[in-house]
Write a protein that holds these residues in place. Structure first.
Motif, mmCIF file in Angstrom:
data_model
loop_
_atom_site.group_PDB
_atom_site.id
_atom_site.type_symbol
_atom_site.label_atom_id
_atom_site.label_comp_id
_atom_site.label_asym_id
_atom_site.label_seq_id
_atom_site.Cartn_x
_atom_site.Cartn_y
_atom_site.Cartn_z
ATOM 1 N N GLN A 319 51.892 30.883 -11.612
ATOM 2 C CA GLN A 319 50.622 30.713 -10.877
ATOM 3 C C GLN A 319 50.013 31.668 -10.066
ATOM 4 O O GLN A 319 49.027 32.586 -10.296
ATOM 5 N N THR A 322 49.510 34.953 -12.196
ATOM 6 C CA THR A 322 48.504 34.951 -13.019
ATOM 7 C C THR A 322 47.241 35.134 -12.177
ATOM 8 O O THR A 322 46.363 35.988 -12.707
ATOM 9 N N TYR A 323 47.162 34.605 -11.300
ATOM 10 C CA TYR A 323 46.011 34.815 -10.146
ATOM 11 C C TYR A 323 45.720 35.991 -9.685
ATOM 12 O O TYR A 323 44.727 36.807 -9.827
ATOM 13 N N LEU A 426 44.827 29.203 -15.372
ATOM 14 C CA LEU A 426 45.518 28.454 -14.368
ATOM 15 C C LEU A 426 45.766 26.985 -14.085
ATOM 16 O O LEU A 426 46.777 26.387 -14.012
#
Length: 470
Positions: A319, A322-323, A426
């Motif tokens: 996460q 990806t963010y 997400l």
């Protein structure tokens, strides 16, 4: 809990012949930057031409992946497959240096795409077969390090070459020589293993899975890809419905869709990024340096990603990575407002692309471990086939969408769409983590059991199949 993964090699060079992979990675990394520059500079093409070339290449890779995966299982001649791949690259790079039109470039690049999957499958299986169970974790870590070191060297070669002159076509000669060096080194320095595995056995080893998912995905795609059940009719639609109902309660569909969005965003962004840098007025040498920052960050961070995954947890890392990638994409979109002619444009792009490189190193390890964790008790070969198919679709769609937006949109829109796609993924990663936690709570034995042939030294060696001859 996900399988433990070590990405820091106990020995940097697991075997001397691992060096054979350095020149080919130098050649392919340099070529990845040279190709769009060839279209944009000596051939006077456009961003749309770069996108079309990428679409053709990715389509060829996907169409031939199934064939090369089948051949790798049917004829376990790893050395021969690698030599065909690397020597083919050498010849095609030299042929491309004589290209006088974009149409010729398209044709040659398509053939390169045909050869691309051959080496990815063979190199991974070679490491799997040449090393014992206890050595395998270090072997794959060493293989990854040498691959990334080769990529850095290739970009440095491109930087110094273009710094000294603008002869991009002649640079292909040097890249072809590097590919040929690897072909010769593999042929004379490596013997075919005495035991053979199949592509499906890659799923039993997290280090192998991480290695494969970082490169061209060439798993065989079973058709139909959903498993058969003895209690079901032979009708494919019936089997598909039963498979879908079962998978709806599992985290794997969420992981596959989230990975698809990630790959779509990455392809859309990366295909457009070099044309964007060229539009800012960057020289070829400056573009090589920006790409070098990305690879350098990957090389620095990748050895630590296994430890981070074990300590922080793969769910959090996926996460966060990806963010961070989405922020990088959106920041690049922000560059389109004020970067043309700005003296700080080079430094800003070096910084952003380095951050994106570090994020992909973390993401590739953590997401692979999430996938590995979800494969426990499942039809791993079929699921990896689905993952491969989705990755191929994402590559082709990303290239095609880049081409469409090059005509009807803008760089800003491309980077906004790429960043938005990651933001949409997400919640899917979060939902996958929740689904896994729920499944683990309901059936703890199944959710936490590690496949018997994992990289743990306590696990038994998978049975080797007899060597087959063509």
């Amino acid at each position: 809990m996900a399988a433990s993964l070590r990405t820091w090699p106990a020995k940097l060079i697991a075997r001397p012949w691992i060096f054979a992979f350095v020149p080919i990675n130098a050649a392919t990394a340099g070529f990845g930057v040279v190709l769009p520059l060839l279209i944009l500079i000596p051939l006077h093409g456009t961003w749309a031409n770069v996108a079309v070339a990428a679409t053709i290449f990715n389509s060829a890779v996907i169409l031939l992946s199934v064939l090369w995966g089948h051949l790798s299982d049917r004829y376990p001649r790893r050395r021969l497959f690698l030599v065909i791949n690397y020597a083919g690259y050498a010849g095609l790079y030299l042929l491309l240096s004589q290209a006088s039109s974009i149409t010729e470039l398209y044709l040659i690049y398509a053939v390169i795409g045909v050869l691309a999957p051959a080496g990815a499958s063979a190199s991974n299986l070679l490491i799997l077969e040449k090393f014992s169970e206890t050595e395998r974790a270090t072997a794959f870590a060493s293989f990854q390090e040498m691959s990334m070191v080769g990529s850095i060297l290739g970009l440095l070669v491109g930087y110094f070459w273009t710094l000294a002159n603008d002869a991009l076509l002649e640079l292909l000669y040097l890249l072809g020589v590097l590919a040929a060096v690897s072909a010769v080194a593999i042929w004379f320095g490596v013997q075919d293993p005495t035991r053979t595995f199949t592509t499906e056995q890659v799923a039993r080893h997290p280090e192998s899975l991480v290695s494969r998912l970082r490169t061209v995905i060439t798993y065989r795609l079973p058709i139909p890809f959903f498993p058969r059940r003895p209690t079901l009719k032979r009708n494919s639609l019936t089997r598909f419905r039963a498979w879908a109902r079962e998978e709806l309660h599992h985290e794997l569909p969420l992981i596959l869709v989230a990975s698809f969005l990630f790959n779509l965003a990455a392809n859309l962004y990366n295909i457009s990024y070099i044309p964007f840098l060229y539009s800012l007025g960057f020289t070829a040498s400056a573009i090589f340096l920006v790409n070098l920052s990305n690879n350098f960050a990957q090389t620095l961070l990748f050895p630590f990603t296994g430890g981070l995954s074990n300590r922080v947890g793969v769910d959090r890392l996926v996460q966060r990575a990806t963010y961070l990638r989405s922020i990088g994409y959106l920041a690049t979109a922000g560059f389109t407002f004020a970067m043309i002619g700005d003296p700080a444009a080079f430094e800003a792009n070096v910084a952003i692309y380095a951050v994106l490189g570090g994020a992909i190193a973390v993401y590739s390890t953590a997401s692979s471990l999430m996938l590995f964790r979800g494969l426990v008790g499942r039809d791993a070969g079929s699921i990896l086939g689905v993952n491969s198919a989705l990755g191929g679709v994402a590559a082709v769609l990303g290239a095609a969408l880049s081409g469409i937006l090059s005509v009807y949109g803008s760089y800003r829109l491309v980077f906004l769409v790429a960043g938005g796609s990651l933001l949409v993924s997400l919640p899917l990663w979060t939902a996958a983590s929740v689904a896994y936690a729920r499944r683990r709570f309901d059936r703890p034995a199944e959710a936490t059991r590690v496949p018997a042939a994992s990289v743990s030294s306590r696990a038994p060696e998978p049975p080797a199949t007899p060597a087959k001859t063509p």
